[in-house]
Scaffold this motif. Structure first.
Motif, PDB file in Angstrom:
ATOM      1  N   SER A   1     -50.926  52.136   5.160  1.00  0.00           N
ATOM      2  CA  SER A   1     -51.498  53.662   6.557  1.00  0.00           C
ATOM      3  C   SER A   1     -50.542  54.681   6.843  1.00  0.00           C
ATOM      4  CB  SER A   1     -52.497  53.090   7.402  1.00  0.00           C
ATOM      5  OG  SER A   1     -52.012  51.622   8.188  1.00  0.00           O
ATOM      6  N   ASP A   2     -49.393  54.016   7.162  1.00  0.00           N
ATOM      7  CA  ASP A   2     -48.491  54.474   8.316  1.00  0.00           C
ATOM      8  C   ASP A   2     -47.295  56.124   7.375  1.00  0.00           C
ATOM      9  OD1 ASP A   2     -48.620  53.124   9.749  1.00  0.00           O
ATOM     10  OD2 ASP A   2     -46.456  51.560   9.637  1.00  0.00           O
ATOM     11  N   ASP A   3     -48.268  55.782   5.847  1.00  0.00           N
ATOM     12  CA  ASP A   3     -47.443  57.244   4.887  1.00  0.00           C
ATOM     13  C   ASP A   3     -48.819  58.108   4.958  1.00  0.00           C
ATOM     14  OD1 ASP A   3     -45.643  55.928   4.258  1.00  0.00           O
ATOM     15  OD2 ASP A   3     -46.571  54.925   2.429  1.00  0.00           O
ATOM     16  N   ALA A   4     -50.330  57.762   5.711  1.00  0.00           N
ATOM     17  CA  ALA A   4     -50.802  58.779   6.034  1.00  0.00           C
ATOM     18  C   ALA A   4     -50.810  59.988   6.703  1.00  0.00           C
ATOM     19  CB  ALA A   4     -52.491  58.255   6.198  1.00  0.00           C
ATOM     20  N   GLY A   5     -50.134  59.750   8.141  1.00  0.00           N
ATOM     21  CA  GLY A   5     -50.279  61.107   8.989  1.00  0.00           C
ATOM     22  C   GLY A   5     -48.938  61.901   8.941  1.00  0.00           C
ATOM     23  N   PRO A   6     -47.052  60.742   7.854  1.00  0.00           N
ATOM     24  CA  PRO A   6     -46.048  62.262   7.464  1.00  0.00           C
ATOM     25  C   PRO A   6     -46.939  63.257   6.479  1.00  0.00           C
ATOM     26  CG  PRO A   6     -45.769  59.951   7.670  1.00  0.00           C
ATOM     27  CD  PRO A   6     -47.180  59.329   8.172  1.00  0.00           C
ATOM     28  N   LEU A   7     -47.915  62.245   5.750  1.00  0.00           N
ATOM     29  CA  LEU A   7     -47.826  63.585   4.635  1.00  0.00           C
ATOM     30  C   LEU A   7     -48.659  64.749   4.920  1.00  0.00           C
ATOM     31  CD1 LEU A   7     -49.267  60.805   1.601  1.00  0.00           C
ATOM     32  CD2 LEU A   7     -47.435  62.607   1.587  1.00  0.00           C
ATOM     33  N   ALA A   8     -49.611  64.245   5.439  1.00  0.00           N
ATOM     34  CA  ALA A   8     -50.868  65.137   6.483  1.00  0.00           C
ATOM     35  C   ALA A   8     -50.038  65.676   7.690  1.00  0.00           C
ATOM     36  CB  ALA A   8     -51.931  64.534   7.141  1.00  0.00           C
ATOM     37  N   ASP A   9     -48.806  65.983   7.964  1.00  0.00           N
ATOM     38  CA  ASP A   9     -48.351  66.512   8.888  1.00  0.00           C
ATOM     39  C   ASP A   9     -47.059  67.633   7.454  1.00  0.00           C
ATOM     40  OD1 ASP A   9     -48.727  65.488  11.353  1.00  0.00           O
ATOM     41  OD2 ASP A   9     -46.910  64.222  10.899  1.00  0.00           O
ATOM     42  N   ARG A  10     -46.691  67.038   6.906  1.00  0.00           N
ATOM     43  CA  ARG A  10     -46.447  68.328   5.172  1.00  0.00           C
ATOM     44  C   ARG A  10     -47.179  68.872   5.355  1.00  0.00           C
ATOM     45  NH1 ARG A  10     -43.347  63.184   3.865  1.00  0.00           N
ATOM     46  NH2 ARG A  10     -44.714  62.848   2.085  1.00  0.00           N
ATOM     47  N   ILE A  11     -47.959  68.558   4.975  1.00  0.00           N
ATOM     48  CA  ILE A  11     -49.072  69.425   4.222  1.00  0.00           C
ATOM     49  C   ILE A  11     -49.569  70.425   5.522  1.00  0.00           C
ATOM     50  CG2 ILE A  11     -51.884  69.636   3.215  1.00  0.00           C
ATOM     51  CD1 ILE A  11     -50.659  67.361   2.247  1.00  0.00           C
TER      52      ILE A  11
ATOM     53  N   ASN B   1     -57.014  61.504  14.579  1.00  0.00           N
ATOM     54  CA  ASN B   1     -57.453  60.912  15.484  1.00  0.00           C
ATOM     55  C   ASN B   1     -56.796  61.037  16.544  1.00  0.00           C
ATOM     56  OD1 ASN B   1     -60.107  59.899  13.939  1.00  0.00           O
ATOM     57  ND2 ASN B   1     -59.263  58.113  13.470  1.00  0.00           N
ATOM     58  N   ALA B   2     -55.635  61.518  16.637  1.00  0.00           N
ATOM     59  CA  ALA B   2     -54.896  61.453  17.998  1.00  0.00           C
ATOM     60  C   ALA B   2     -55.891  62.969  19.020  1.00  0.00           C
ATOM     61  CB  ALA B   2     -53.387  61.787  17.635  1.00  0.00           C
TER      62      ALA B   2
ATOM     63  N   VAL C   1     -58.324  75.876   4.381  1.00  0.00           N
ATOM     64  CA  VAL C   1     -57.887  74.483   3.915  1.00  0.00           C
ATOM     65  C   VAL C   1     -58.141  73.102   5.173  1.00  0.00           C
ATOM     66  CG1 VAL C   1     -55.878  72.521   3.408  1.00  0.00           C
ATOM     67  CG2 VAL C   1     -55.944  75.098   2.694  1.00  0.00           C
ATOM     68  N   LEU C   2     -58.825  71.960   5.240  1.00  0.00           N
ATOM     69  CA  LEU C   2     -58.968  71.296   5.590  1.00  0.00           C
ATOM     70  C   LEU C   2     -58.338  69.917   5.827  1.00  0.00           C
ATOM     71  CD1 LEU C   2     -60.694  70.489   8.697  1.00  0.00           C
ATOM     72  CD2 LEU C   2     -62.938  69.837   6.892  1.00  0.00           C
ATOM     73  N   VAL C   3     -57.504  68.867   6.652  1.00  0.00           N
ATOM     74  CA  VAL C   3     -57.098  67.853   5.959  1.00  0.00           C
ATOM     75  C   VAL C   3     -57.294  66.673   7.148  1.00  0.00           C
ATOM     76  CG1 VAL C   3     -54.984  67.009   5.728  1.00  0.00           C
ATOM     77  CG2 VAL C   3     -54.988  69.317   5.298  1.00  0.00           C
ATOM     78  N   LEU C   4     -57.861  65.916   6.269  1.00  0.00           N
ATOM     79  CA  LEU C   4     -58.680  64.807   7.907  1.00  0.00           C
ATOM     80  C   LEU C   4     -58.351  63.426   7.332  1.00  0.00           C
ATOM     81  CD1 LEU C   4     -62.779  65.922   7.029  1.00  0.00           C
ATOM     82  CD2 LEU C   4     -61.071  67.148   9.142  1.00  0.00           C
ATOM     83  N   VAL C   5     -58.128  62.981   8.439  1.00  0.00           N
ATOM     84  CA  VAL C   5     -57.210  61.072   8.704  1.00  0.00           C
ATOM     85  C   VAL C   5     -57.358  60.547   8.497  1.00  0.00           C
ATOM     86  CG1 VAL C   5     -55.009  60.131   9.544  1.00  0.00           C
ATOM     87  CG2 VAL C   5     -54.890  62.553   9.168  1.00  0.00           C
ATOM     88  N   GLU C   6     -58.620  59.684   8.061  1.00  0.00           N
ATOM     89  CA  GLU C   6     -59.327  58.700   8.544  1.00  0.00           C
ATOM     90  C   GLU C   6     -60.008  59.355   9.431  1.00  0.00           C
ATOM     91  OE1 GLU C   6     -60.161  55.665   7.481  1.00  0.00           O
ATOM     92  OE2 GLU C   6     -57.606  55.736   6.371  1.00  0.00           O
TER      93      GLU C   6
ATOM     94  N   SER D   1     -58.196  58.467   3.509  1.00  0.00           N
ATOM     95  CA  SER D   1     -58.976  57.816   3.713  1.00  0.00           C
ATOM     96  C   SER D   1     -59.150  56.446   2.686  1.00  0.00           C
ATOM     97  CB  SER D   1     -59.998  58.405   4.043  1.00  0.00           C
ATOM     98  OG  SER D   1     -61.618  57.162   4.155  1.00  0.00           O
ATOM     99  N   THR D   2     -59.343  55.101   3.245  1.00  0.00           N
ATOM    100  CA  THR D   2     -59.010  54.097   1.932  1.00  0.00           C
ATOM    101  C   THR D   2     -60.719  53.862   1.956  1.00  0.00           C
ATOM    102  OG1 THR D   2     -59.088  52.801   3.864  1.00  0.00           O
ATOM    103  CG2 THR D   2     -57.051  53.088   2.134  1.00  0.00           C
ATOM    104  N   SER D   3     -61.457  54.628   2.867  1.00  0.00           N
ATOM    105  CA  SER D   3     -63.413  54.079   2.769  1.00  0.00           C
ATOM    106  C   SER D   3     -63.756  54.457   1.313  1.00  0.00           C
ATOM    107  CB  SER D   3     -63.944  54.735   3.399  1.00  0.00           C
ATOM    108  OG  SER D   3     -65.567  54.737   3.515  1.00  0.00           O
ATOM    109  N   PRO D   4     -64.291  53.561   0.397  1.00  0.00           N
ATOM    110  CA  PRO D   4     -64.952  53.474  -0.800  1.00  0.00           C
ATOM    111  C   PRO D   4     -65.942  54.483  -0.618  1.00  0.00           C
ATOM    112  CG  PRO D   4     -64.797  51.257  -0.521  1.00  0.00           C
ATOM    113  CD  PRO D   4     -64.453  52.125   0.539  1.00  0.00           C
TER     114      PRO D   4
END
Length: 575
Positions: free
Chosen positions: A375-385, A417-418, A494-499, A529-532
């Motif tokens: 899960s810690d990889d999601a934030g840095p990826l979203a920040d780069r995008i 979610n911050a 472009v909309l980027v959503l984290v969890e 997300s990891t939600s099916p």
């Protein structure tokens, strides 16, 4: 009546705390100059009252001249009225200068905080910003207010000294020597006071930051049973702040005592020497009364000078913290598009993303889900995008770092979610760009997509409800859905959503997933997300492991990959 804040606060001088305060005083130079004039007239008028009383004693009482007594009594009255009127005007100017400095500093801090954007919480704590915006701006305004008082105090000392030297140079010399000695004696306490004030402000800032963190994470603390541990930590920090405040108070007590004792000693010396001169016939009784008045009066400008020195010192301490904050630069200051204003990539329907570090590719115009094994990889990826971190990510064929930062912010929106709901009307909060004026029902459609109609129904005034305390009265799921509704109302390219659905139940999540796919049809949307449930609605899914994109396809296709299935299975069955 002057209006605050100023439409254009200008640019602060960040070379040093002193230059910042000087520039701030220059920006308020008219009101500061008026304050100096009123302060000087007020204090000088007050200084001349003892002279008028002395003449009333000598010419009126001693000589039994009723006309002279009325004349000099009238002069005392006129000087008193002049002192009162100019004193009121000076206080008005001092307050205006104080508010001007405070509001201008607050504008600088607020504007810079918005420029820092996502870099702000990475560079400085929320408590530090709050401490600067609440305590330090007041100290800076107070320093500006005391400038005119200090100038008036110096003018009063000069006038009184001149009168005394003309009347009796021996007594005048006693006062002229005594006043600098008192100033030097009191300023000896200013250096340790300054040092302890700096330490106190640092401890107070840490305590404020701790309080903000505890309040912000109170729900989490209760959930993990960590309330007592953090309460003990806060208690320990508060005791540190108390001890630091006591150390400051000790020095301030010595300073306040010196303000009373030293002028009293000077008055005693002047009266004792003046009485001897009266017995010798070198002074008249009226002149002795005047000298007593001068010596007593000089405690006032002396107190003003020492108070001004203390206020300026506190202002310097505050200005140092303000300039430190204002000197922070965002991690990515951005640049211009390589082809000018019209050289940005085409709309999101014709431009995708590529992150060379992870190998992640986002195709334009579709809903892409990114599943991170960690899960810690999601934030840095979203920040780069979103270009909240410097990277080699390209948007279309153009490196993202080369685009104008304002254009990037308008076109790419990252929501995690911050994010917070700000205080104010919910209608305004959900439509910060004012799209409802151009697109009717845009807010209601966004609320429906976010499955948040039940949230509005439970609020006393629906969309007109005033959100207080950054939306903390809402539950986690309610706040999350309203933040999603806000993002959908903005409708970025472009909309980027984290969890985006981590705090809602499965039924609500299913409605959100279906609504999101429909609302963002043919619009570039990236969901981490990891939600099916969300993954099943995505047009394309990328699986990221150890920071690298290792597989991609539809959700159904990727279920054949044991690594992907293991991550998704954890989501389906947390046990």
């Amino acid at each position: 009546m002057r209006q605050f804040p100023d439409p254009d606060p200008g640019q602060p001088d960040l070379r040093s705390p002193g230059s910042y305060l000087t520039r701030l005083a220059g920006a308020n130079r008219v009101i500061v100059a008026l304050g100096v004039v009123y302060s000087t007239v007020s204090v000088v008028a007050n200084a001349l009252i003892p002279a008028a009383i002395g003449r009333a004693v000598d010419d009126g009482l001693t000589e039994r001249d009723q006309r002279a007594l009325l004349l000099w009594g009238g002069a005392v009255l006129a000087l008193g009225i002049l002192q009162a009127v100019t004193g009121i005007l000076h206080d008005r100017c001092a307050l205006t200068a104080s508010l001007g400095g405070s509001f201008r500093t607050l504008q600088f801090v607020t504007d810079h905080a918005t420029r820092l954007g996502a870099s702000l919480p990475r560079r400085v704590s929320a408590g530090e910003v709050m401490s600067v915006g609440v305590a330090d701006v007041g100290q800076i305004g107070n320093a500006l207010a005391f400038v005119s008082r200090a100038v008036g105090a110096v003018a009063a000392v000069v006038v009184v000294a001149a009168i005394m030297l003309v009347t009796s140079w021996q007594l005048g010399l006693v006062v002229l020597v005594g006043v600098p000695v008192m100033v030097v004696a009191t300023t000896l306490t200013l250096r340790p006071l300054h040092r302890r004030q700096v330490g106190l402000r640092a401890v107070q800032s840490e305590l404020t930051s701790s309080a903000v963190d505890i309040v912000g994470g109170l729900r989490v603390l209760r959930g993990i049973g960590g309330e007592q541990m953090f309460a003990d930590g806060y208690r320990s920090e508060s005791q540190r702040a108390r001890r630091a405040a006591v150390r400051v108070a000790r020095v301030e007590a010595v300073l306040d005592g010196a303000k009373v004792l030293l002028p009293g000693l000077l008055v005693t010396a002047v009266v004792w020497q003046g009485a001897r001169y009266v017995l010798d016939g070198r002074l008249t009784p009226g002149q002795l009364v005047a000298f007593y008045g001068y010596a007593t009066f000089l405690s006032i400008p002396l107190r003003r000078l020492t108070n001004a020195a203390g206020a300026v010192m506190k202002g310097v301490v505050a200005a140092r913290r303000v300039t430190t904050l204002l000197s922070l630069q965002p991690h990515d200051t951005g640049g211009a598009s390589p082809t000018g204003d019209s050289g940005a990539p085409p709309t999101a329907a014709g431009a995708g993303f590529h992150d060379p570090v992870s190998g992640l590719r986002i195709e334009p115009g579709r809903l892409t889900a990114v599943v991170c094994a960690f899960s810690d990889d999601a934030g840095p990826l979203a920040d780069r995008i979103g270009r909240y971190a410097d990277s080699d990510v390209t948007f279309g064929d153009v490196p993202l770092r080369q685009l104008d930062i304002d254009d990037v912010r308008r076109r790419i929106l990252v929501v995690d979610n911050a994010a917070h709901l700000f205080s104010g009307s919910l209608r305004v909060e959900l439509d910060p760009a004012g799209r409802a004026a151009r697109v009717p029902d845009v807010v209601h459609r966004a609320v429906g997509t976010a499955s948040a109609h039940d949230v509005l129904a439970g609020l006393p005034a629906g969309l007109d409800t005033v959100v207080a305390d950054a939306g903390r009265e809402l539950s986690g799921g309610q706040g999350q859905r309203l933040r999603l509704a806000r993002a959908l109302t903005v409708d970025p390219e472009v909309l980027v959503l984290v969890e985006p659905t981590s705090a809602v139940d499965a039924h609500t999540e299913s409605r959100i997933a279906a609504g999101l796919a429909a609302a963002r049809d043919r619009r570039t949307t990236v969901v981490f997300s990891t939600s099916p449930i969300l993954l099943d609605c995505a047009e394309h899914v990328v699986f990221v492991e150890a920071g690298k994109a290792v597989a991609e396809g539809t959700h159904a296709e990727l279920l054949a990959d044991d690594r992907y299935r293991a991550v998704v299975a954890r989501e389906e069955d947390p046990a």
